[in-house]
Design a protein around this motif. Sequence first.
Motif, mmCIF file in Angstrom:
data_model
loop_
_atom_site.group_PDB
_atom_site.id
_atom_site.type_symbol
_atom_site.label_atom_id
_atom_site.label_comp_id
_atom_site.label_asym_id
_atom_site.label_seq_id
_atom_site.Cartn_x
_atom_site.Cartn_y
_atom_site.Cartn_z
ATOM 1 N N ASP A 65 0.868 -1.232 0.178
ATOM 2 C CA ASP A 65 0.105 0.179 0.152
ATOM 3 C C ASP A 65 0.852 1.221 -0.070
ATOM 4 O O ASP A 65 2.161 1.107 0.227
ATOM 5 C CB ASP A 65 -0.913 -0.001 1.273
ATOM 6 C CG ASP A 65 -1.881 -1.131 1.294
ATOM 7 O OD1 ASP A 65 -2.177 -1.391 0.200
ATOM 8 O OD2 ASP A 65 -2.423 -1.392 2.445
ATOM 9 N N ARG A 66 0.267 2.404 -0.181
ATOM 10 C CA ARG A 66 0.879 3.809 -0.368
ATOM 11 C C ARG A 66 2.254 3.776 -1.195
ATOM 12 O O ARG A 66 3.144 3.880 -0.693
ATOM 13 C CB ARG A 66 1.519 4.260 1.466
ATOM 14 C CG ARG A 66 0.431 4.198 2.240
ATOM 15 C CD ARG A 66 0.799 4.632 3.700
ATOM 16 N NE ARG A 66 1.716 6.045 3.533
ATOM 17 C CZ ARG A 66 2.142 6.589 4.276
ATOM 18 N NH1 ARG A 66 2.289 5.996 5.673
ATOM 19 N NH2 ARG A 66 2.635 7.995 4.306
ATOM 20 N N LEU A 67 1.766 3.494 -2.618
ATOM 21 C CA LEU A 67 2.573 3.376 -3.582
ATOM 22 C C LEU A 67 3.585 4.774 -3.637
ATOM 23 O O LEU A 67 4.630 4.610 -4.147
ATOM 24 C CB LEU A 67 2.213 2.932 -4.882
ATOM 25 C CG LEU A 67 1.343 1.706 -4.844
ATOM 26 C CD1 LEU A 67 0.704 1.436 -6.154
ATOM 27 C CD2 LEU A 67 2.170 0.382 -4.333
ATOM 28 N N ASN A 68 2.809 5.673 -3.267
ATOM 29 C CA ASN A 68 3.810 6.967 -3.819
ATOM 30 C C ASN A 68 4.535 7.623 -2.257
ATOM 31 O O ASN A 68 5.069 8.765 -2.278
ATOM 32 C CB ASN A 68 2.659 7.806 -4.138
ATOM 33 C CG ASN A 68 2.195 7.655 -5.555
ATOM 34 O OD1 ASN A 68 2.841 7.127 -6.350
ATOM 35 N ND2 ASN A 68 0.871 7.912 -5.709
ATOM 36 N N ARG A 101 7.602 -5.216 4.146
ATOM 37 C CA ARG A 101 6.061 -5.316 4.452
ATOM 38 C C ARG A 101 5.836 -5.136 5.921
ATOM 39 O O ARG A 101 6.608 -6.124 6.634
ATOM 40 C CB ARG A 101 5.398 -6.611 3.946
ATOM 41 C CG ARG A 101 3.985 -6.392 3.666
ATOM 42 C CD ARG A 101 3.289 -7.513 3.077
ATOM 43 N NE ARG A 101 4.146 -8.277 2.080
ATOM 44 C CZ ARG A 101 3.811 -7.754 0.479
ATOM 45 N NH1 ARG A 101 2.760 -7.250 0.360
ATOM 46 N NH2 ARG A 101 4.228 -8.643 -0.273
ATOM 47 N N ASP A 102 5.197 -4.476 6.551
ATOM 48 C CA ASP A 102 4.959 -4.227 7.840
ATOM 49 C C ASP A 102 4.167 -5.324 8.513
ATOM 50 O O ASP A 102 3.473 -6.281 7.682
ATOM 51 C CB ASP A 102 4.522 -2.909 8.487
ATOM 52 C CG ASP A 102 5.016 -2.320 9.584
ATOM 53 O OD1 ASP A 102 5.515 -3.361 10.364
ATOM 54 O OD2 ASP A 102 4.482 -1.229 10.032
ATOM 55 N N GLY A 103 4.079 -5.415 10.006
ATOM 56 C CA GLY A 103 3.079 -6.331 10.423
ATOM 57 C C GLY A 103 3.773 -7.729 10.405
ATOM 58 O O GLY A 103 4.938 -7.921 10.152
ATOM 59 N N GLU A 104 2.675 -8.466 10.901
ATOM 60 C CA GLU A 104 3.012 -10.210 10.989
ATOM 61 C C GLU A 104 2.668 -11.095 9.920
ATOM 62 O O GLU A 104 2.494 -10.607 8.905
ATOM 63 C CB GLU A 104 3.094 -10.569 12.578
ATOM 64 C CG GLU A 104 3.723 -9.502 13.493
ATOM 65 C CD GLU A 104 3.425 -9.917 14.968
ATOM 66 O OE1 GLU A 104 2.656 -11.127 15.239
ATOM 67 O OE2 GLU A 104 3.988 -9.294 15.914
ATOM 68 N N THR A 110 -0.655 -9.888 7.518
ATOM 69 C CA THR A 110 -1.705 -9.362 8.090
ATOM 70 C C THR A 110 -2.085 -7.719 7.656
ATOM 71 O O THR A 110 -2.980 -7.039 7.966
ATOM 72 C CB THR A 110 -1.266 -9.118 9.703
ATOM 73 O OG1 THR A 110 -0.009 -8.420 9.946
ATOM 74 C CG2 THR A 110 -1.138 -10.552 10.180
ATOM 75 N N THR A 111 -0.972 -7.202 6.841
ATOM 76 C CA THR A 111 -1.039 -5.857 6.402
ATOM 77 C C THR A 111 -0.364 -5.839 5.176
ATOM 78 O O THR A 111 0.862 -6.565 5.010
ATOM 79 C CB THR A 111 -0.749 -4.840 7.233
ATOM 80 O OG1 THR A 111 -0.759 -3.471 6.743
ATOM 81 C CG2 THR A 111 0.650 -4.960 8.077
ATOM 82 N N ASN A 112 -0.639 -4.815 4.198
ATOM 83 C CA ASN A 112 0.517 -4.524 3.084
ATOM 84 C C ASN A 112 0.918 -3.159 3.181
ATOM 85 O O ASN A 112 1.558 -2.620 2.259
ATOM 86 C CB ASN A 112 -0.168 -4.755 1.691
ATOM 87 C CG ASN A 112 -0.605 -5.978 1.418
ATOM 88 O OD1 ASN A 112 0.256 -6.925 1.471
ATOM 89 N ND2 ASN A 112 -1.975 -6.269 0.931
#
Length: 288
Positions: A65-68, A101-104, A110-112
């Motif tokens: 996510d948040r490509l920019n 990639r953050d998270g677990e 769990t998140t992108n």
Amino acid sequence: MNPARYLDYNGEFYRSTDAIFQTTNRSFRYGDGIFETMRCENGKIHLLNYHVQRLKEGVSLLQFDRLNMFDESFILSRVEALLKKNDLLESECRIRLAVFRDGEGLYTPTTNMPAYLLEASRLDKKINIHNQAGLIIDIFPDHRKSVNTLSGLKSSNALLYVLAANYRKKHGLDDVVILNQEGFICESSSSNIFVIYQNNIYTPALTEGCVDGVMRRSIIDFAGETGIEIIEAQINPHILNEAEEIFLTNAVHGMQCVLGYKKKRYFNRLSKEFWSQYECWLDTRDTE
């Protein structure tokens, strides 16, 4: 390479000796990320536009996510702050930006959302093609690189390059040439490769599995604007015995000329002329 005292992890400064990751970090567990290695001199990041372009393509391919998020403004501001924190604003440095990639989660995240780690290290000496003795290389025989849509990434999963570098060190070489799954030239353990043969300049096409290097992109743009033909092709390793010259490129070292492959020796006159023209072209673009 001299690591700095502080690093930037998601906008906060930590000492380089601090433990900032847990074992659930996805880059550690799965190589779930990419990175950019940039050269910075007196606070100026060389080829920043190319780095940003490749980074955006990478985070898109990995479905972050948040490509920019990682645009030129963001990178410049965070690098400047980190250099200032480490008293390196007037030094020549290697900058490493890891985005993962953050998270677990297990294989399913769990998140992108992306996280990042920014590091700086002082380069020991001015990098210049004219003070390089030339590299001795050979082919890395143990493993080949797969060709797919992920091949062009600067991935956190770098096992092939670690093993290639270990082979290089064990055999007293300066670098090794990595072949792709079909046995054609792909790249070296840390650079893209260019071959001058019968006065033509060849480099492996991206379809051959090489990393989509920023210096490679810049050189091909220079050639296109100045009428110099660079042929992106499938290259048989036997050409290393027949080529007039070979040079390697990456964002930190610029161009490195190859002096020898097995018993073959190269003299690199055309390579150095080509590089001088490229530097003049780059200076012109920087002043526009």
